[in-house]
Design a protein around this motif. Sequence first.
Motif, PDB file in Angstrom:
ATOM      1  N   ALA A 794       0.820  -1.218   0.000  1.00 42.85           N
ATOM      2  CA  ALA A 794       0.000   0.000   0.000  1.00 42.85           C
ATOM      3  C   ALA A 794       0.848   1.259   0.000  1.00 42.85           C
ATOM      4  N   ALA A 795       2.128   1.163   0.319  1.00 42.36           N
ATOM      5  CA  ALA A 795       3.010   2.326   0.320  1.00 42.36           C
ATOM      6  C   ALA A 795       3.573   2.621  -1.053  1.00 42.36           C
ATOM      7  N   ASP A 796       3.258   1.810  -2.060  1.00 44.01           N
ATOM      8  CA  ASP A 796       3.716   2.053  -3.426  1.00 44.01           C
ATOM      9  C   ASP A 796       2.796   3.069  -4.089  1.00 44.01           C
ATOM     10  N   ALA A 797       3.382   4.075  -4.741  1.00 46.93           N
ATOM     11  CA  ALA A 797       2.576   5.125  -5.376  1.00 46.93           C
ATOM     12  C   ALA A 797       1.702   4.584  -6.497  1.00 46.93           C
ATOM     13  N   ARG A 798       2.027   3.396  -7.034  1.00 53.60           N
ATOM     14  CA  ARG A 798       1.244   2.830  -8.141  1.00 53.60           C
ATOM     15  C   ARG A 798       0.236   1.791  -7.665  1.00 53.60           C
ATOM     16  N   ALA A 799       0.066   1.629  -6.351  1.00 50.69           N
ATOM     17  CA  ALA A 799      -0.800   0.575  -5.813  1.00 50.69           C
ATOM     18  C   ALA A 799      -2.265   0.862  -6.130  1.00 50.69           C
ATOM     19  N   VAL A 800      -2.999  -0.182  -6.470  1.00 50.30           N
ATOM     20  CA  VAL A 800      -4.437  -0.099  -6.737  1.00 50.30           C
ATOM     21  C   VAL A 800      -5.134  -1.230  -5.991  1.00 50.30           C
ATOM     22  N   THR A 822      -8.420 -15.548 -15.414  1.00 51.23           N
ATOM     23  CA  THR A 822      -8.574 -16.050 -14.052  1.00 51.23           C
ATOM     24  C   THR A 822      -9.398 -15.049 -13.260  1.00 51.23           C
ATOM     25  N   ALA A 823     -10.087 -15.529 -12.253  1.00 52.20           N
ATOM     26  CA  ALA A 823     -10.928 -14.660 -11.428  1.00 52.20           C
ATOM     27  C   ALA A 823     -10.043 -13.803 -10.521  1.00 52.20           C
ATOM     28  N   LEU A 824     -10.488 -12.588 -10.310  1.00 49.31           N
ATOM     29  CA  LEU A 824      -9.769 -11.640  -9.462  1.00 49.31           C
ATOM     30  C   LEU A 824     -10.702 -11.220  -8.342  1.00 49.31           C
ATOM     31  N   ALA A 825     -10.343 -11.569  -7.118  1.00 47.76           N
ATOM     32  CA  ALA A 825     -11.216 -11.336  -5.967  1.00 47.76           C
ATOM     33  C   ALA A 825     -11.179  -9.871  -5.563  1.00 47.76           C
ATOM     34  N   PRO A 826     -12.314  -9.346  -5.063  1.00 44.36           N
ATOM     35  CA  PRO A 826     -12.302  -7.955  -4.562  1.00 44.36           C
ATOM     36  C   PRO A 826     -11.387  -7.840  -3.355  1.00 44.36           C
ATOM     37  N   GLY A 827     -10.730  -6.700  -3.245  1.00 44.63           N
ATOM     38  CA  GLY A 827      -9.771  -6.481  -2.168  1.00 44.63           C
ATOM     39  C   GLY A 827      -8.350  -6.811  -2.551  1.00 44.63           C
ATOM     40  N   SER A 828      -8.129  -7.362  -3.764  1.00 42.51           N
ATOM     41  CA  SER A 828      -6.764  -7.662  -4.204  1.00 42.51           C
ATOM     42  C   SER A 828      -5.988  -6.366  -4.402  1.00 42.51           C
ATOM     43  N   VAL A 829      -4.729  -6.365  -4.005  1.00 39.04           N
ATOM     44  CA  VAL A 829      -3.859  -5.204  -4.125  1.00 39.04           C
ATOM     45  C   VAL A 829      -2.722  -5.552  -5.070  1.00 39.04           C
ATOM     46  N   ALA A 830      -2.454  -4.682  -6.028  1.00 38.88           N
ATOM     47  CA  ALA A 830      -1.392  -4.898  -6.999  1.00 38.88           C
ATOM     48  C   ALA A 830      -0.838  -3.545  -7.400  1.00 38.88           C
ATOM     49  N   LEU A 837      -5.793   2.131 -23.384  1.00 39.53           N
ATOM     50  CA  LEU A 837      -7.191   2.508 -23.550  1.00 39.53           C
ATOM     51  C   LEU A 837      -7.919   2.399 -22.206  1.00 39.53           C
ATOM     52  N   THR A 838      -8.906   1.526 -22.097  1.00 42.31           N
ATOM     53  CA  THR A 838      -9.665   1.387 -20.842  1.00 42.31           C
ATOM     54  C   THR A 838      -9.179   0.221 -20.004  1.00 42.31           C
ATOM     55  N   TRP A 839      -7.938  -0.227 -20.240  1.00 45.78           N
ATOM     56  CA  TRP A 839      -7.380  -1.374 -19.538  1.00 45.78           C
ATOM     57  C   TRP A 839      -6.160  -0.943 -18.731  1.00 45.78           C
ATOM     58  N   THR A 840      -5.918  -1.675 -17.656  1.00 43.72           N
ATOM     59  CA  THR A 840      -4.742  -1.447 -16.814  1.00 43.72           C
ATOM     60  C   THR A 840      -4.079  -2.790 -16.543  1.00 43.72           C
ATOM     61  N   ARG A 841      -2.759  -2.824 -16.683  1.00 40.40           N
ATOM     62  CA  ARG A 841      -2.035  -4.057 -16.381  1.00 40.40           C
ATOM     63  C   ARG A 841      -1.587  -4.043 -14.927  1.00 40.40           C
ATOM     64  N   LEU A 842      -1.845  -5.159 -14.228  1.00 39.50           N
ATOM     65  CA  LEU A 842      -1.502  -5.290 -12.814  1.00 39.50           C
ATOM     66  C   LEU A 842      -0.303  -6.214 -12.668  1.00 39.50           C
ATOM     67  N   ALA A 843       0.567  -5.864 -11.733  1.00 41.40           N
ATOM     68  CA  ALA A 843       1.711  -6.700 -11.384  1.00 41.40           C
ATOM     69  C   ALA A 843       1.616  -7.036  -9.903  1.00 41.40           C
ATOM     70  N   PHE A 844       1.561  -8.342  -9.596  1.00 46.44           N
ATOM     71  CA  PHE A 844       1.413  -8.798  -8.211  1.00 46.44           C
ATOM     72  C   PHE A 844       2.774  -9.163  -7.626  1.00 46.44           C
ATOM     73  N   GLU A 845       2.829  -9.263  -6.303  1.00 43.88           N
ATOM     74  CA  GLU A 845       4.090  -9.576  -5.620  1.00 43.88           C
ATOM     75  C   GLU A 845       4.631 -10.934  -6.033  1.00 43.88           C
ATOM     76  N   SER A 846       3.771 -11.839  -6.412  1.00 45.74           N
ATOM     77  CA  SER A 846       4.212 -13.178  -6.824  1.00 45.74           C
ATOM     78  C   SER A 846       4.841 -13.190  -8.206  1.00 45.74           C
ATOM     79  N   GLY A 847       4.783 -12.077  -8.946  1.00 50.36           N
ATOM     80  CA  GLY A 847       5.280 -12.032 -10.307  1.00 50.36           C
ATOM     81  C   GLY A 847       4.191 -12.157 -11.353  1.00 50.36           C
ATOM     82  N   GLN A 848       2.966 -12.484 -10.931  1.00 53.55           N
ATOM     83  CA  GLN A 848       1.839 -12.612 -11.855  1.00 53.55           C
ATOM     84  C   GLN A 848       1.481 -11.237 -12.424  1.00 53.55           C
ATOM     85  N   THR A 849       1.182 -11.175 -13.714  1.00 52.74           N
ATOM     86  CA  THR A 849       0.716  -9.958 -14.359  1.00 52.74           C
ATOM     87  C   THR A 849      -0.527 -10.270 -15.179  1.00 52.74           C
TER      88      THR A 849
END
Length: 862
Positions: A794-800, A822-830, A837-849
Motif C-alpha cells: 500500500a506504500a507504493d505510489a502505483r498501488a491499486v 482467471t478470477a480476481l477477488a475484490p480487495g486484491s492489491v497490486a 485505452l480502458t485497460w490497466t495491467r496489474l503486477a502482483f508480488e508473486s510475479g503474476q501480471t
Amino acid sequence: MNRPRRLFRFLFLALLALVGAAAARAQSVRWEPSDSASGAVQLVFEDCGPDGTPELPNVPGVSFQLLGQSSSTNVVNFDVRRTVSYVYSVRSRQNAPVQIPAFTVKTTKGPQRVAAFDVGAPTATVASSLASSKLLPARTAVWAGEVFALGYELTAARRVNPQIQPNFDWTPGPLTVEDWSKPDVTEDSAGGERRVRVAFRTRAFVAKPNTFKLEAASHALSVQTGTIGAGFFTQARMEPITVTSDQPTLEVRPLPPAPPEFTGAVGQFQLVSKVVPQKAAPGEPITWTLELSGTGNWPAIEGLPTREVSKDFQVVQPKAKRTNAEGKLFESTLAEDVVLVPAKPGTYALGPVKLAYFDPKTGAYHTLTAPRTVVTVVAPDAPKLFQPPGGNSADDARGPASPEAKIETQKSKAQVPAPPAILPRDPLPGSEVAAAPLSTRSVVLLAFAPFAIVVAVWAAFAHRRAQLTDPLRPQREARLRLAQTIRAIQSTPHTAAPLSGGSSGSALSSELSALGSPLLHAWQRDTATLWQLAHAAPGASALTDAAWSALWAECDRALYGAKPELPSDWCARAEAALAAKRLPGANPLRALLPRNLFPFAALLAVALLAPAVALRAADAAGSSLKSQISNYPAADAYRAGDFASAEKSWRTAVAKNPADWIARHNLALALAQQDRAGEAAAHAGAAFVQRPGHPSVRWHLALAHEKAGFVPAPLAPFVRHEPAAEFARHHSPAQWQRLLVAGAALAALAVIGLLAWSYGRRPRALALASGAVLVLAVVAVAVSALGWRAYGAAADARAVVVWRAATLRSIPTDADTTQKTTALAPGSVAVADKTFLTWTRLAFESGQTGWVHTDDLVGLWR
C-alpha cells in the motif's frame, strides 16, 4: 570508299548540331502572365527545373507571394516539352506599373538568364477577385464592458471550387471573446455569380474605453486555377491563397459616474439570497447563500458584495464558486455560501444586500437588492424530569410508596441497553493533500546523500592528518622558516656594510650584535633541522655540503668572533644554497594510510551499516501540502440526503487530486450511504494510507470493510489492531519515509562530529554528544523503516485495489474468448504498471501480471 565515309561523317555531325541547337533552344526561363488569378504572374522553367527555391530580385516597394506551382508535359510532332511553373502574386505599395528586372536563376541544367518583365499595375491582393472576408461587429460604438455580438464572414466564387479551412487566424487584441462558433456555410448569388458564404459568430467585450481598429483576420483556402493533363487524364489544379479581412473601427465609450454599490458588472443580472435554516440553536450552522446570475462581462467581475453579520456569529466563508453555461463565457452563475455558527440565543437580521450594475441596453445603472432575512437563535430545551406513567393505578390509590420501595422496584425493572450499531460519521470539512510516495531508489539516494558530505569531510581530515604525520614535516617547516630568516637578515643595515674596519664598521657591528644575533641563531637552528644534525652544538664540519659549511662558519664568526659582521654576499649565497636544497614532495596517498584514515574504524562501521540495514525495507518518500478548501456545498447535499450529488462533487475533487484524503474519506461515506460497499471500502482504504492518524478515517476503515466483506492484505493488520500496525498507524508511509531520511541525515551529522573529535583532539563532551546523537539517529532510522514496512504494497505510489469481482486477462480485450483468464477477488492489491485505452495491467508480488478493466480499480495514490 572514302566518299561514302565522308558523307556519313557529315550527316552525323549535322545531326549532333541539330540536337545541340534544339537543346539550347528548349532550355529557358521566362515570365508570363498567369491565367489563374488577376494580377498574378508565373515563372516558367522550360525543359529544366529550379535548383532549390527560385531567388527573385529585390524590387523596392513590391512583394512577391508564392501562390502555388505546377508542371506539365506536352508532345507535338514528337517534340516533347516539359515545363515547371511558379505562380506569384505581386503586391505594390502604390497602384503603379511594376517592372521585374532581369536576373539569373539557378536551374537543374545550369544558370539561366531571365529577361525583364512588365507586370502592370497590380491590385492590393490577388485573392480579392476570388474571395474576400470581413469582420462584422454588431455595433461600432459600445459601452466599456458591454458584451456585443461579433461576426466573421468569408465569401468565395463557386467557379473556383473553393476549399475553405474551418479555422482562421485572428488576434483579438484588447477584446475578451468567447470561442468562435462552428462555421455556417451557405450559398447565394452576388453580381450574377454564385458565391459560397462561410459565417462565424462570437461575443466579445472591451474593459477600458478606447477607439481602435480591430485586428485583421487571415484565412487560408485553396482555389482551382486550371487543370493538369489532357483528354481523359485531367485533374483540377488547386493553389493556396490567403484572404485578409477588413479592419473596422470600434469606439468603446466610458461608463457614466457609478453609484457606491457598483462593482464593475455590466450586462443583465439577477441576485438571490437564501438562508437555511432560519431557526437554529447555538452551535448549529446556518448557511447564507448569495447567488448572482445573468449575462455580462463575467471575466471582469471579481466577486459578490460583502455582507455584514453580528459579532455573535462565528463566520466560515469559503471561496465563491463560479459556474459557466456550457460553451458560454459571458453567461455564468456566481454563488457564495457563508456558514454562520451562532454563539448565543437571540434574533438577528441578515441583509439586505445591494449590488449595482450597468445595463447597456438602457444606458443606466440599476440596483439589485436581496431582502433582509430574520434568523432566530433559540436556547435548547431543558431536560424534563422523569414522571412514571399510570397516575390512576392501584399503587397510587394505596398512597405514596417509601423511597426504598421505589428504588427496589426501579432496580428490578432496569436493563442495560445494547450499544447502538456502528454508523458512518459526519463528513470532514476542508482539504488536505498528501504527496505520493517515491521509489525505493529515490529514498536510498536521499538517505545516503548526507554521507557524501561525510566522505568529503573525512577525506579532508585524513589529508590534514597525513600532513601532520609526514616524517619530512620538520624539514619542510624549517626550510620555510629559513627563507623568512634570510629575508629578515637581508633587511638589517649590516648586510650592506663593508668588510673593512673604521668608524662605520664599529657602528654596524654594534647594530648586528643587537639585531642580527637572534636571526643568526634562528638560521643555525633551522639549518640543523633541515640537514637533520643530531649534535647539540654542531660545527661547520658537520655539514657535508661545502656551501652550507662555509655559511655556517661565517655565521659562527659573526656570533662569537671579535667583529660581529657578515660578508656582504652572505645572504645571496644563503638563498642560493637554500634553493639548491630540495625535499621530496608530499605524497597525497599518505591520507589513505590506516593511521590517518581509520582513527576509530569500529565506530564508523557501525554508523555506516545501520542506515543500510534499515533502508532494506524502504519504498517511498513524500511530502504533504495542506490547503483549506471548503467543500460545504457537498457536505450540505450529504446532510440533506442527496448522496448522489455529494458523491459527484467529491468524486470530482478526487479526480482533480487523488491524494486529497479528506475528499477520499467523504467520497467513501457518500458511496456507503448508497450501499456501494465495495467501492466505498476501496476509497476508505486509500484515505487511511494517506492519513492513518485521523480518528474518523480509522473509524470508517473498519466500518467500510465490514460492510464490503473483504479487507486488502496490506490493511488487514490495521483492521485487526496488531501491535506493529498500531504503532505504524501514527504516521503515513510518506511521514515514516521523511523520518527515515531525517534520521540518516542526523547520523551523518553525528559521524562528522565524531570525526572532528577524533582528528582534532576536541573536548570529550563533543564525542559524548555525537555518540548520543548517532545512537538516536540509528534508532530513528530503524523505527522509521519498521513503520514504513508495515504498510507493505500500500506504500507504493502505483498501488491499486480491486473493489469488485473482476477477471484478470492475459491480453487487454474482451473479444478473444480463447485467451487465458482467471478470477480476481475484490480487495486484491497490486501495482498498476501499464495502461492501454480502458485497460490497466496489474503486477502482483508473486510475479503474476494481467490486464483488467480500469473501472474495476481504485488507486490508493493516483
